[in-house]
Scaffold this motif. Structure first.
Motif, mmCIF file in Angstrom:
data_model
loop_
_atom_site.group_PDB
_atom_site.id
_atom_site.type_symbol
_atom_site.label_atom_id
_atom_site.label_comp_id
_atom_site.label_asym_id
_atom_site.label_seq_id
_atom_site.Cartn_x
_atom_site.Cartn_y
_atom_site.Cartn_z
ATOM 1 N N GLN A 37 24.363 62.290 14.684
ATOM 2 C CA GLN A 37 24.827 60.985 14.218
ATOM 3 C C GLN A 37 25.187 61.061 12.737
ATOM 4 O OE1 GLN A 37 21.408 58.533 15.440
ATOM 5 N NE2 GLN A 37 22.793 57.533 16.938
ATOM 6 N N VAL A 38 25.930 60.045 12.305
ATOM 7 C CA VAL A 38 26.377 59.986 10.915
ATOM 8 C C VAL A 38 25.240 59.448 10.066
ATOM 9 C CG1 VAL A 38 28.071 59.031 9.321
ATOM 10 C CG2 VAL A 38 28.760 59.619 11.660
ATOM 11 N N HIS A 39 24.745 60.292 9.184
ATOM 12 C CA HIS A 39 23.601 59.895 8.357
ATOM 13 C C HIS A 39 24.040 59.080 7.148
ATOM 14 C CE1 HIS A 39 21.359 63.657 10.086
ATOM 15 N NE2 HIS A 39 21.595 62.722 10.989
ATOM 16 N N ARG A 40 25.222 59.393 6.632
ATOM 17 C CA ARG A 40 25.725 58.658 5.458
ATOM 18 C C ARG A 40 27.115 58.102 5.777
ATOM 19 N NH1 ARG A 40 24.296 63.070 0.835
ATOM 20 N NH2 ARG A 40 24.523 64.479 2.619
ATOM 21 N N PRO A 41 27.173 56.981 6.459
ATOM 22 C CA PRO A 41 28.470 56.435 6.893
ATOM 23 C C PRO A 41 29.396 56.062 5.744
ATOM 24 C CG PRO A 41 26.706 54.838 7.245
ATOM 25 C CD PRO A 41 26.046 56.130 6.879
ATOM 26 N N GLY A 42 28.809 55.625 4.621
ATOM 27 C CA GLY A 42 29.676 55.263 3.497
ATOM 28 C C GLY A 42 30.469 56.454 2.987
ATOM 29 N N LEU A 43 29.856 57.614 2.939
ATOM 30 C CA LEU A 43 30.541 58.821 2.467
ATOM 31 C C LEU A 43 31.636 59.252 3.442
ATOM 32 C CD1 LEU A 43 30.657 61.038 0.333
ATOM 33 C CD2 LEU A 43 28.953 62.313 1.672
ATOM 34 N N VAL A 44 31.336 59.175 4.738
ATOM 35 C CA VAL A 44 32.350 59.537 5.741
ATOM 36 C C VAL A 44 33.526 58.566 5.692
ATOM 37 C CG1 VAL A 44 32.775 59.834 8.208
ATOM 38 C CG2 VAL A 44 30.628 60.637 7.207
ATOM 39 N N ALA A 45 33.241 57.277 5.553
ATOM 40 C CA ALA A 45 34.312 56.282 5.482
ATOM 41 C C ALA A 45 35.172 56.486 4.235
ATOM 42 C CB ALA A 45 33.711 54.877 5.501
ATOM 43 N N ALA A 46 34.531 56.822 3.109
ATOM 44 C CA ALA A 46 35.299 57.069 1.885
ATOM 45 C C ALA A 46 36.221 58.270 2.065
ATOM 46 C CB ALA A 46 34.343 57.292 0.712
ATOM 47 N N GLY A 47 35.728 59.321 2.723
ATOM 48 C CA GLY A 47 36.582 60.481 2.997
ATOM 49 C C GLY A 47 37.758 60.118 3.879
ATOM 50 N N ALA A 48 37.538 59.266 4.880
ATOM 51 C CA ALA A 48 38.619 58.837 5.764
ATOM 52 C C ALA A 48 39.682 58.052 4.993
ATOM 53 C CB ALA A 48 38.048 57.991 6.906
ATOM 54 N N LEU A 49 39.245 57.164 4.097
ATOM 55 C CA LEU A 49 40.212 56.389 3.302
ATOM 56 C C LEU A 49 41.006 57.298 2.372
ATOM 57 C CD1 LEU A 49 38.006 53.277 2.427
ATOM 58 C CD2 LEU A 49 39.843 53.426 4.128
ATOM 59 N N ALA A 50 40.337 58.293 1.787
ATOM 60 C CA ALA A 50 41.047 59.226 0.921
ATOM 61 C C ALA A 50 42.069 60.043 1.713
ATOM 62 C CB ALA A 50 40.041 60.158 0.227
ATOM 63 N N ALA A 51 41.709 60.463 2.919
ATOM 64 C CA ALA A 51 42.652 61.194 3.766
ATOM 65 C C ALA A 51 43.853 60.317 4.128
ATOM 66 C CB ALA A 51 41.947 61.678 5.027
ATOM 67 N N GLY A 52 43.607 59.021 4.371
ATOM 68 C CA GLY A 52 44.717 58.119 4.654
ATOM 69 C C GLY A 52 45.687 58.015 3.498
ATOM 70 N N VAL A 53 45.160 57.962 2.262
ATOM 71 C CA VAL A 53 46.036 57.922 1.090
ATOM 72 C C VAL A 53 46.878 59.193 0.996
ATOM 73 C CG1 VAL A 53 46.082 57.872 -1.428
ATOM 74 C CG2 VAL A 53 44.524 56.362 -0.176
ATOM 75 N N LEU A 54 46.277 60.342 1.294
ATOM 76 C CA LEU A 54 47.024 61.604 1.258
ATOM 77 C C LEU A 54 48.149 61.627 2.295
ATOM 78 C CD1 LEU A 54 44.159 64.233 0.746
ATOM 79 C CD2 LEU A 54 45.869 63.481 -0.928
ATOM 80 N N LEU A 55 47.896 61.050 3.456
ATOM 81 C CA LEU A 55 48.932 61.018 4.494
ATOM 82 C C LEU A 55 50.138 60.184 4.069
ATOM 83 C CD1 LEU A 55 46.861 60.766 7.792
ATOM 84 C CD2 LEU A 55 48.062 62.750 6.857
ATOM 85 N N LEU A 56 49.922 59.195 3.223
ATOM 86 C CA LEU A 56 51.054 58.424 2.711
ATOM 87 C C LEU A 56 51.993 59.297 1.880
ATOM 88 C CD1 LEU A 56 49.335 55.087 1.616
ATOM 89 C CD2 LEU A 56 50.887 55.415 3.547
ATOM 90 N N LEU A 57 51.475 60.377 1.296
ATOM 91 C CA LEU A 57 52.255 61.247 0.411
ATOM 92 C C LEU A 57 52.733 62.513 1.113
ATOM 93 C CD1 LEU A 57 49.863 61.030 -2.673
ATOM 94 C CD2 LEU A 57 51.848 59.591 -2.189
ATOM 95 N N ARG A 58 52.595 62.598 2.420
ATOM 96 C CA ARG A 58 52.820 63.864 3.110
ATOM 97 C C ARG A 58 54.269 64.345 3.015
ATOM 98 N NH1 ARG A 58 54.350 63.707 8.789
ATOM 99 N NH2 ARG A 58 55.287 61.678 9.261
ATOM 100 N N ARG A 59 55.233 63.454 2.972
ATOM 101 C CA ARG A 59 56.633 63.864 2.902
ATOM 102 C C ARG A 59 57.081 64.192 1.485
ATOM 103 N NH1 ARG A 59 58.316 65.816 7.591
ATOM 104 N NH2 ARG A 59 57.859 64.390 9.319
#
Length: 377
Positions: A37-59
């Motif tokens: 299970q996810v022990h630190r959900p806030g950290l995982v969620a922050a990583g997901a949001l950061a990955a989403g920002v990177l996908l906006l710049l993929r092109r």
């Protein structure tokens, strides 16, 4: 001119939203203290949001974005080192999307090499996650390979589509040119015929001094007919290549390739050069071009003298070669062995009220001379 600002596409925004949303749902939907299970959900969620920002710049920078994602994954791996959590959803999805993007982007040899290195680095990082065995490594390699290969195939298909569109545009342009040429041939023939007949009628009236008004009207019809034919030629030239028609000022350009082929072409001008109507200049240029081609291909000439003479009333072009006149175009047939001969040259000269004379020179060689009037009817 200012460069338009780069903006992510709607597809980029949807992919970013999907990855970030999946990461947040996973982080809080699997939160807990138990194994897996996810022990630190806030950290995982922050990583997901950061990955989403990177996908906006993929092109904008595919290789750079994938490298940044790899660094982000490494930092995330260090942060959750003590957690028994193998792979976050946002890591898996964003890696596949960016690897596909790297493969689909056009790049030179260096860019392609950088892309391969970045893809291998991203794959190597995934192998450091907990629970990785041979089966997991092979599955990861297959997913990464399919993502990268599909990107390359997409790029090739895009290039193929662009080439097909370009060929279709060229074919459409050629078809328009063919139609324009046919219309030009039909209309210019009939207008030229009407112009010549009008001139004949005007000459029949020349003996009657009481018909000055009629002669002036007929002269205007002749002039309008010649202008119409000239405009048709100009428009056809624009449709063919989008460039201004050739003229006598470009004879040196015409002679260049022939000189390279071994024909000594000497261009000379007598008198003061005058501005010529574009259609007249093009006809004179084509006559010189045809005569030079015949001298090179059919007469076996070594030297050709091209003389352009300007007087107050006319311009003349004379092309004289030292070839075998018996193999050159003859007055009897009016044709060269290749099928292009004096008939076409005479038509070009007659179209502008000019004359053309051609024949063998005493002592060998052949001469083609055309005269175009510059004033009067």
């Amino acid at each position: 001119m200012s460069v338009p600002a780069w903006r992510p596409s709607w597809l980029d925004a949807l992919l970013a939203l999907a990855v970030a949303g999946a990461g947040v749902v996973e982080a809080y939907g699997r939160a807990g203290a138990g194994p897996g299970q996810v022990h630190r959900p806030g950290l995982v969620a922050a990583g997901a949001l950061a990955a989403g920002v990177l996908l906006l710049l993929r092109r904008r920078s595919p290789v750079g974005t994938l490298a940044a994602l790899t660094v982000l994954s490494a930092l995330f791996r260090v942060a959750v080192m003590d957690d028994d959590y193998p792979l976050a959803a946002w890591q898996f999805y964003s890696n596949l999307i960016l690897v596909h993007t790297v493969g689909s982007e056009p790049a030179g040899p260096r860019g392609r090499a950088a892309g391969v290195v970045t893809v291998l680095a991203a794959y190597a990082l995934l192998q450091t996650l907990p629970g990785q065995d041979v089966a997991e490594s092979l599955i990861g390699a297959m997913f990464m390979g399919v993502a990268y290969g599909s990107g390359i195939l997409l790029h090739r298909q895009t290039l193929r589509t662009v080439r097909m569109a370009q060929r279709a545009a060229v074919a459409a342009g050629e078809e328009r040119t063919r139609i324009a040429r046919e219309l030009h041939d039909v209309i210019s023939h009939n207008v030229s015929l009407m112009t010549l007949q009008t001139g004949g009628v005007r000459m029949l009236l020349s003996a009657d001094p009481a018909r000055d008004k009629e002669r002036d009207l007929l002269r205007g019809v002749e002039r309008a007919g010649r202008d119409t034919v000239e405009e048709l030629r100009m428009l056809l030239g624009v449709l063919r290549n989008g460039q201004a028609p050739a003229g006598l000022d470009r004879l040196d350009e015409l002679a260049g390739p022939l000189r390279a082929a071994g024909l000594d072409v000497r261009v000379a001008t007598t008198g003061t050069p005058l501005p010529l109507p574009p259609a007249l200049g093009l006809s004179a240029y084509r006559i010189v071009q045809e005569a030079l081609t015949n001298a090179l291909k059919h007469a076996g000439a070594a030297t050709v003298d091209v003389t352009v003479g300007y007087t107050g009333a006319a311009v003349t072009v004379e092309i004289s070669d030292d070839g075998r006149s018996t193999e050159a175009p003859t007055e009897a047939t009016g044709e060269a062995p290749a099928g292009h001969g004096l008939a076409g040259m005479r038509e070009r000269a007659a179209l502008h009220g000019g004359t053309l004379h051609a024949g063998a020179r005493p002592g060998g060689g052949y001469t083609v001379a055309a005269t175009f009037p510059l004033a009067g009817d």
